[in-house]
Design an enzyme around this catalytic site. Structure first.
Site, PDB file in Angstrom:
ATOM      1  N   GLY A 212     -28.476 100.571  92.365  1.00 20.83           N
ATOM      2  CA  GLY A 212     -29.219 100.087  91.201  1.00 20.83           C
ATOM      3  C   GLY A 212     -29.776  98.700  91.438  1.00 20.83           C
ATOM      4  N   ASN A 213     -30.292  98.076  90.399  1.00 20.46           N
ATOM      5  CA  ASN A 213     -30.789  96.708  90.522  1.00 20.46           C
ATOM      6  C   ASN A 213     -30.447  95.942  89.246  1.00 20.46           C
ATOM      7  OD1 ASN A 213     -33.139  96.860  88.571  1.00 20.46           O
ATOM      8  ND2 ASN A 213     -33.622  98.540  89.950  1.00 20.46           N
TER       9      ASN A 213
END
Ligand code: CTP
Length: 407
Positions: A212-213
């Site tokens: 993810g980020n």
């Protein structure tokens, strides 16, 4: 601040169970320095009594036109207002407003107000979807009012559907935006459909893990909120955010880049503008493990192979060539050579505008404020100084409106 210096807000309350939520809206308005005059309808007072409104607003409360006649309240309250917000607005109140009736203080106020007017409807789904209500809403919007789409969720009884009053905090945000814009062209996105993507995609490795980020979704939510306040129909495609739904936006939750692509492309079919504020993962794990990946004693972990995700922005830019007038906006988060990289990315992606901002450990992601440069395919360069994400959002919409009106 003296009462006379405060922005004057009229809070109209009509007779629905959601009237109790208007108390929270009232609190937010008074605590943020507004002078609020509550004008309930007779039916609203059956749900929440006059002392509550008087105590929370610090102002007298009347529903009829026959009290304090010497002060001509049926004309004065509307004339003096900087903003009128009706929350909840029932089907009956929308109908009376659309037809210009003036049979109580609220409808008189609506006829005399020349300031921005916001309606936050709340009713059962059948009533909201009835052609009579739909036509009344269309009439009010055509005349310049902001009618916030109701939220979807639990209604008064056991049923669920579209018709809930949006979160009072989010109705407050719409009011705040309208008051902040003051004399600026208020509803310049009226009649437009805009699509905004927000948040960050998550690409699953197994049932419990993902790549993810750090995108919070705040910039995309600010874009959605400001577009609602400017009168647009807004579809917000939200990837893994934990922010309250902006009042009036249709929120489509998604998880992965592939899901985001599907939702954005579908919503973009009839959109006037698409703004890709989401941080879309460029890659996803090539293989999804159906069961949790276990560590095995003494063995090195398997490398994670990645494959490319579709580039949604580039695809949108290509599709928009066949959609006359549609404006496509991208975002670019860069760590160095910000402007040069931004220009190159704008050309590569083929979008109309690219908002470039510099990112780092403590910059932009999750922050309340932002600083950016908006690059145009026409060579323009608009710096937006450090400030609230809503200010950047308004600059983006200013540019979009300019392009829509020119095209
Ligand atoms: N974007 C997209 N689909 C992707 C990746 C990004 O639609 N698969 C969009 C983002 O929403 C954003 C813009 O493209 O509006 C810029 O994304 P960014 O990741 O910064 O650009 P990249 O093309 O990935 O360039 P680089 O990795 O070289 O920085």
């Amino acid at each position: 601040m003296d009462r006379s210096d405060k922005p004057r807000v009229v809070l109209g309350v009509s007779g629905g169970i959601a009237a109790y939520k208007a108390c929270e809206l009232l609190r937010r308005l008074t605590e943020s320095g507004h002078d609020v005059r509550v004008v309930p309808t007779g039916s609203a007072l059956r749900f929440v009594g006059e002392p509550t409104w008087a105590a929370l607003s610090g102002n007298p409360v009347t529903t009829g036109v026959w009290e304090d006649v010497h002060e001509v309240p049926h004309v004065r309250i509307g004339q003096e207002a900087d903003l009128v917000v009706v929350a909840p607005a029932t089907a009956d109140t929308l109908a009376r407003a659309a037809h210009g009736l003036a049979d109580d203080l609220l409808t008189n106020t609506l006829l005399t107000a020349r300031c921005p007017v916001v309606f936050a409807p709340a009713m059962h789904t059948e009533m909201w979807e009835h052609p009579a209500t739909a036509e009344n809403v269309a009439t009010l919007r055509r005349r310049g009012a902001v009618v916030i789409e109701p939220a979807v969720g639990r209604l008064t009884g056991k049923d669920t559907g579209k018709g809930r009053l949006p979160d009072p905090g989010e109705i407050f945000e719409v009011c705040r935006r309208l008051l902040a814009r003051g004399a600026a062209p208020g509803r310049d996105l009226a009649g437009r459909h805009v699509v905004v993507s927000a948040g960050g995609t998550r690409e699953p490795l197994d049932p419990v893990r993902f790549l993810g980020n750090r995108s919070s979704g705040r910039q995309g939510y600010a874009l959605a909120r400001t577009a609602v306040a400017r009168g647009a129909r807004v579809t917000l495609v939200a990837a893994n955010t934990s922010l309250p739904d902006p009042a009036g936006a249709d929120v489509v939750p998604v998880g992965t880049a592939v899901q985001l692509r599907e939702a954005v492309l579908k919503a973009a079919e009839d959109a006037d503008a698409v703004v890709m504020a989401a941080a879309v993962a460029d890659f996803r794990p090539a293989r999804y493990a159906q069961g949790k990946i276990k560590k095995r004693d003494g063995r090195e972990p398997e490398p994670v192979a990645l494959v490319r995700n579709p580039d949604v922005l580039a695809e949108l830019a290509e599709l928009s060539a066949a959609r006359p007038g549609q404006v496509v906006v991208g975002f670019a988060a860069e760590t160095d050579d910000v402007l040069a990289n931004g220009r190159a990315k704008l050309a590569r992606k083929g979008c109309d505008l690219l908002v470039v901002n510099e990112v780092g450990e403590d910059r932009t992601f999750g922050a309340e404020e932002n600083e950016a440069v908006v690059l145009g395919a026409d060579g323009s360069e608009t710096p937006v100084p450090h400030g609230p994400k809503e200010a950047l959002a308004d600059t983006v919409w200013d540019k979009v409106v300019h392009m829509l009106n020119a095209g």
